[in-house]
Design a protein around this motif. Structure first.
Motif, PDB file in Angstrom:
ATOM      1  N   PRO A  17       0.753  -1.277  -0.013  1.00 57.61           N
ATOM      2  CA  PRO A  17      -0.013   0.142   0.130  1.00 57.61           C
ATOM      3  C   PRO A  17       0.960   1.440  -0.129  1.00 57.61           C
ATOM      4  CG  PRO A  17      -0.148  -1.200   2.077  1.00 57.61           C
ATOM      5  CD  PRO A  17       0.519  -1.827   1.488  1.00 57.61           C
ATOM      6  N   ALA A  53       5.417   6.375  -0.749  1.00 58.64           N
ATOM      7  CA  ALA A  53       6.501   6.931  -0.491  1.00 58.64           C
ATOM      8  C   ALA A  53       6.824   6.889   0.971  1.00 58.64           C
ATOM      9  CB  ALA A  53       6.455   8.591  -1.267  1.00 58.64           C
ATOM     10  N   LEU A  92       7.719  11.634  10.789  1.00 58.14           N
ATOM     11  CA  LEU A  92       7.895  10.669   9.836  1.00 58.14           C
ATOM     12  C   LEU A  92       6.348  10.577   9.161  1.00 58.14           C
ATOM     13  CD1 LEU A  92       9.637   8.202   9.198  1.00 58.14           C
ATOM     14  CD2 LEU A  92       8.331   6.782  10.827  1.00 58.14           C
ATOM     15  N   GLN A  93       6.715  10.429   7.929  1.00 58.14           N
ATOM     16  CA  GLN A  93       5.258  10.491   7.047  1.00 58.14           C
ATOM     17  C   GLN A  93       5.481   9.417   5.885  1.00 58.14           C
ATOM     18  OE1 GLN A  93       5.108  14.081   4.298  1.00 58.14           O
ATOM     19  NE2 GLN A  93       3.895  14.837   6.000  1.00 58.14           N
ATOM     20  N   ALA A  94       4.405   8.818   5.611  1.00 62.32           N
ATOM     21  CA  ALA A  94       4.277   8.075   4.806  1.00 62.32           C
ATOM     22  C   ALA A  94       3.061   8.236   3.718  1.00 62.32           C
ATOM     23  CB  ALA A  94       4.233   6.643   5.355  1.00 62.32           C
ATOM     24  N   SER A  95       3.421   8.030   2.437  1.00 65.14           N
ATOM     25  CA  SER A  95       2.115   8.124   1.675  1.00 65.14           C
ATOM     26  C   SER A  95       1.646   6.761   0.986  1.00 65.14           C
ATOM     27  CB  SER A  95       2.476   8.995   0.344  1.00 65.14           C
ATOM     28  OG  SER A  95       2.855  10.175   0.614  1.00 65.14           O
ATOM     29  N   ALA A  96       0.374   6.534   1.238  1.00 63.33           N
ATOM     30  CA  ALA A  96      -0.015   5.207   0.832  1.00 63.33           C
ATOM     31  C   ALA A  96      -1.451   5.345  -0.044  1.00 63.33           C
ATOM     32  CB  ALA A  96      -0.395   4.525   2.233  1.00 63.33           C
ATOM     33  N   SER A 104      -3.386   9.126  -3.182  1.00 67.16           N
ATOM     34  CA  SER A 104      -2.792   8.616  -2.153  1.00 67.16           C
ATOM     35  C   SER A 104      -3.128   9.405  -1.016  1.00 67.16           C
ATOM     36  CB  SER A 104      -1.237   8.452  -2.257  1.00 67.16           C
ATOM     37  OG  SER A 104      -0.536   9.585  -2.280  1.00 67.16           O
ATOM     38  N   LEU A 129       0.214   9.649   5.786  1.00 69.56           N
ATOM     39  CA  LEU A 129       0.075   9.200   7.332  1.00 69.56           C
ATOM     40  C   LEU A 129       1.089  10.041   7.744  1.00 69.56           C
ATOM     41  CD1 LEU A 129       0.082   5.261   6.582  1.00 69.56           C
ATOM     42  CD2 LEU A 129      -1.863   6.995   6.860  1.00 69.56           C
TER      43      LEU A 129
END
Lengths: 525, 525
Positions: free
Chosen positions: A57, A60, B61-65, B83, B86
């Protein structure tokens, strides 16, 4: 950063007789064989059971971090305003050697290539091994690393050489397998080579096979705070060569080497410039730097420098041990989290900066102790067996009532205190009464242990928490429960003070409370 | 999501006699005792050896999902344009139950609270345990989980009950300890209860103690692809109750249950709507759902749904086993990476969506097989012992030369093929020549093994890679090297096809190459 290995370095010798039956019996997975065929041109693989990367999922990953050159503000540990952004793109591009699609997927048990190469370079630069065929291998932090080494080297019921005090989790790995410690006495640098030689030379084979593994934390030892210098390391290493002992060097605090404390001199604020070369030159060098046979397994970690939560560390050792550890890794943990394995840059700059923070914290604690006690160098204090500085009650320097002594640490997070219970009247009465109870109960009596528990409870009641000495006592077997049976110093107890977590004010107040309790208890009739 | 446990559920029974000496001998670390004192009001702690959080370099901290409701485009697995982001802030706030400062720090070995609670809720909803005192505990993925279970339950040289084929890494955990497999024959649903009963009833104690652990992959078994339905599970469970066997349910593919393949009907594209309740209702339920005694240890994982690289899974089992596993975790791995332990939301929506992707991939492979072979239901094909569908050469349906047979999987990533070597002339000659060599060499002869290697090499030469059957053969000991000695079906070999990784075109072309080789080899005189 890579330094070519001079061709004159020897290869490691054959140490495969140290492997356990389990370690010898591991076989490579047949699934690894097939990987070579996958890269055959034109091949269609219906063999690999990996998920297609489009089925993850994430797209990035991004982290914000301080620039590695940030000089942290020790007095007010708030978040610096500057930060840099680290991007992990879905696929590798020029901005990152790490791609999210590879970090999300199953990966090589040895670790992601870029990070693995970095650990090799770091080992080369900082440890400068004295033989040629060493290698590195990632693990899930040093708890995992040490557990894997135990499976590699320790058979059930083996004896293992350890220093006089040991981190409890380290021995919790081997105690359930029936392994017992052989304790080597220490001074301010940790284990003494002559005592090691004595233990090995006089080994009684009827107890079991002679110990063939030594566990050492050479820098900022937990709990002793001791750091071993080059000559001591060489002496220990030579004894290990003579008696064929494998040295496991667990070195989590190696990047937190911050230098001497000078009693009575004003302490300096954190350095405002970062000089990596000076830092590296002044570091005590790894056992690897004198290891011409390949008998050292080094455990290194990012826990103290980057984040303990990342659970990321590495082994550096000879390639035979590394191959067996890799076989173990395949079934024990498979590989460290991909989410932990990225974004190492400016590591040495960051560490050079970080160790200053720990130096300042060490100084906070030492200054607080100097404010609350009279500190006298051991050479002039006239206290038998004392090293470093001896603490007396304020105004009582040189009296017959030393309270404690300690060696100011030059690395790590901890200060270890020898506490002179024998200077107190209550302890003297306790010790006398256990002697008067006759030979049999005297053998079981442990006045030091008993007093230590009472004293610790008194500290808790005064709202200051230290870790008590008994936490760190190596397990030697049921018959060694008393100070006397262990051959320890009569009338001496211990506690550990940590300067890693609390702020300046709390450290000062904590030490003030500690001093208050000790002054009161040592004055009791 | 939490469902209250009905008060009528029984408690687990005492199963502590299954623990190994090592598992029994683990003690809690003394460092855990002290934690309660740290929260005493007014306490200053100089005890905890943790780094101050200001000394970690990360600030965010960062995520793309993909949104969990994304319907992936199976035919063109590119990154969807939508996307979501998070965020893990440095400190907990209303946007996230996870804070970076806690993920970066040492944390509880059982796992971060929010994630641990999520695994408990998920177990409650999906597995619906039949006893009250079950609990969950995080681990570093199922490789780590299974390794920890082996340390918990298997003494050196124990026998263990396994299905007819086993994932190589699963047995690589216990083989080095001298443990051997007791193989239970399977049908299209995996292990058969009557054969399990037979193995336990007739156990010869002179070989060693009767097996007390059964390892089962009940859904999308790797490599068999089989999924066990409720009645079979109940029958297996009852035998395990009777003979006091602990069931280890390794269930990585449980979220990839996608239903039947119907030969000859056009296959549907991925569903465009997400119906979690229907998905959950149609799932085969965990052994926990019938476990009224607490004798099931379930291994669950995020590897197949979120990311294998995260190395994150969990145990669900009775609280006694869980406490012992926790003691092991403290010294084996400490805790999973904090970087892996965040951001679970919309999990069931994502999984419902994801299993459709695997259904479509299974259909790609089945359709490709139907295009390249004549497929005949086993009931009408007249091939002894065949289940599911029997594959003949195009135009050769019902001939005396079946090529292979397989049960189309309803879950997971794999298709397991029984291959009829006995229909080929070269194999018949090989088998005849090994018989004619006399009794002694006949006992050692393994024509199936020999032919399988040759056949696999022929496939490699044709640029199609499958995993050969011998990868998955349970280790029973040196004396069981041949099909004959193992009581296997004479003249039958195996391979495994994966439909998880390659695209549609590659699967079609791979199957075409496979068919071409088989048609040619089976036509040889």
């Amino acid at each position: 950063m890579a330094v070519p290995v001079p061709p004159s370095l020897p290869s490691s010798i054959d140490l495969s007789h140290h492997l356990t039956t389990v370690a010898r019996s591991r076989h490579p997975s047949p699934l690894k064989d097939i990987i070579q065929y996958m890269s055959q041109p034109g091949m269609i693989s219906l063999a690999g059971g990996l998920p297609h990367p489009s089925l993850f999922p994430f797209t990035a990953l991004q982290a914000s971090a301080y620039p590695s050159s940030t000089v942290l503000d020790t007095t007010s540990p708030t978040v610096p305003s500057k930060s840099v952004t680290l991007n992990v793109p879905l696929h590798t591009d020029e901005s990152s050697p790490y791609s999210l699609s590879s970090l999300l997927q199953y990966s090589a048990p040895a670790g992601h290539r870029a990070l693995l190469a970095f650990t090799k370079e770091l080992t080369e630069r900082l440890c400068n091994p004295a033989y040629s065929d060493y290698t590195t291998l990632l693990n899930n932090g040093s708890t995992d690393g040490w557990n894997k080494v135990c499976t590699l080297l320790l058979e059930p019921n083996d004896y293992i050489l350890v220093e006089e005090q040991i981190y409890p989790s380290a021995q919790a790995s081997f105690i359930p397998f029936g392994c017992k410690s052989v304790v080597i006495g220490v001074d301010g640098q940790g284990a003494k080579a002559d005592l090691l030689e004595q233990a090995l030379r006089g080994w009684d084979e009827s107890k079991g096979r002679r110990p063939h593994v030594m566990y050492i934390v050479p820098v900022g030892q937990n709990p002793l705070g001791s750091t071993m210098r080059a000559a001591r390391r060489k002496a220990i290493y030579d004894v290990c060569v003579k008696y064929d002992v494998v040295i496991v060097e667990d070195d989590p605090y190696c990047m937190l080497q911050f230098g001497e404390y000078r009693l009575g001199r004003p302490t300096a604020p954190a350095a405002q410039t970062i000089d990596v070369d000076t830092f590296v030159n002044l570091m005590e060098k790894s056992f690897l730097s004198i290891d011409y046979q390949g008998r050292v397994i080094r455990l290194d970690t990012f826990s103290k420098t980057i984040s303990p939560g990342a659970r990321l560390g590495w082994f550096a050792c000879n390639s035979m041990f590394a191959e067996r550890l890799l076989r173990g890794t395949e079934v024990q943990t498979q590989h460290p989290s991909g989410f932990s394995q990225w974004g190492i840059s400016g590591y040495l700059e960051w560490a050079t900066n970080l160790k200053e923070q720990y130096r300042v914290r060490r100084d906070w604690m030492m200054d607080a102790l100097a404010a609350s006690f009279d500190l006298v160098p051991a050479e002039t204090a006239g206290v038998n067996g004392a090293l470093g500085l001896v603490a007396f009650a304020k105004g009582g320097a040189g009296s017959a009532k030393p309270l404690m002594s300690f060696v100011p640490p030059t690395a790590g997070m901890f200060l270890w205190c020898d506490v002179y219970y024998s200077s107190t009247k209550p302890f003297q009465r306790l010790a006398a009464s256990s002697v008067s109870q006759g030979a049999d109960s005297a053998a079981d009596a442990d006045p030091e242990g008993e007093f230590e528990r009472e004293f610790w409870n008194t500290l808790v009641a005064a709202n200051v928490l230290v870790t008590p000495g008994w936490y760190y006592r190596p397990w030697m077997g049921d018959e060694y429960k008393t100070v006397k049976s262990r051959g320890g110093r009569p009338g001496v107890g211990h506690f550990r003070l940590a300067f890693s977590l609390e702020g300046k004010t709390e450290i000062e107040e904590g030490v003030r409370r500690l001093a208050e309790v000790m002054h009161r208890e040592w004055a009791r009739e």
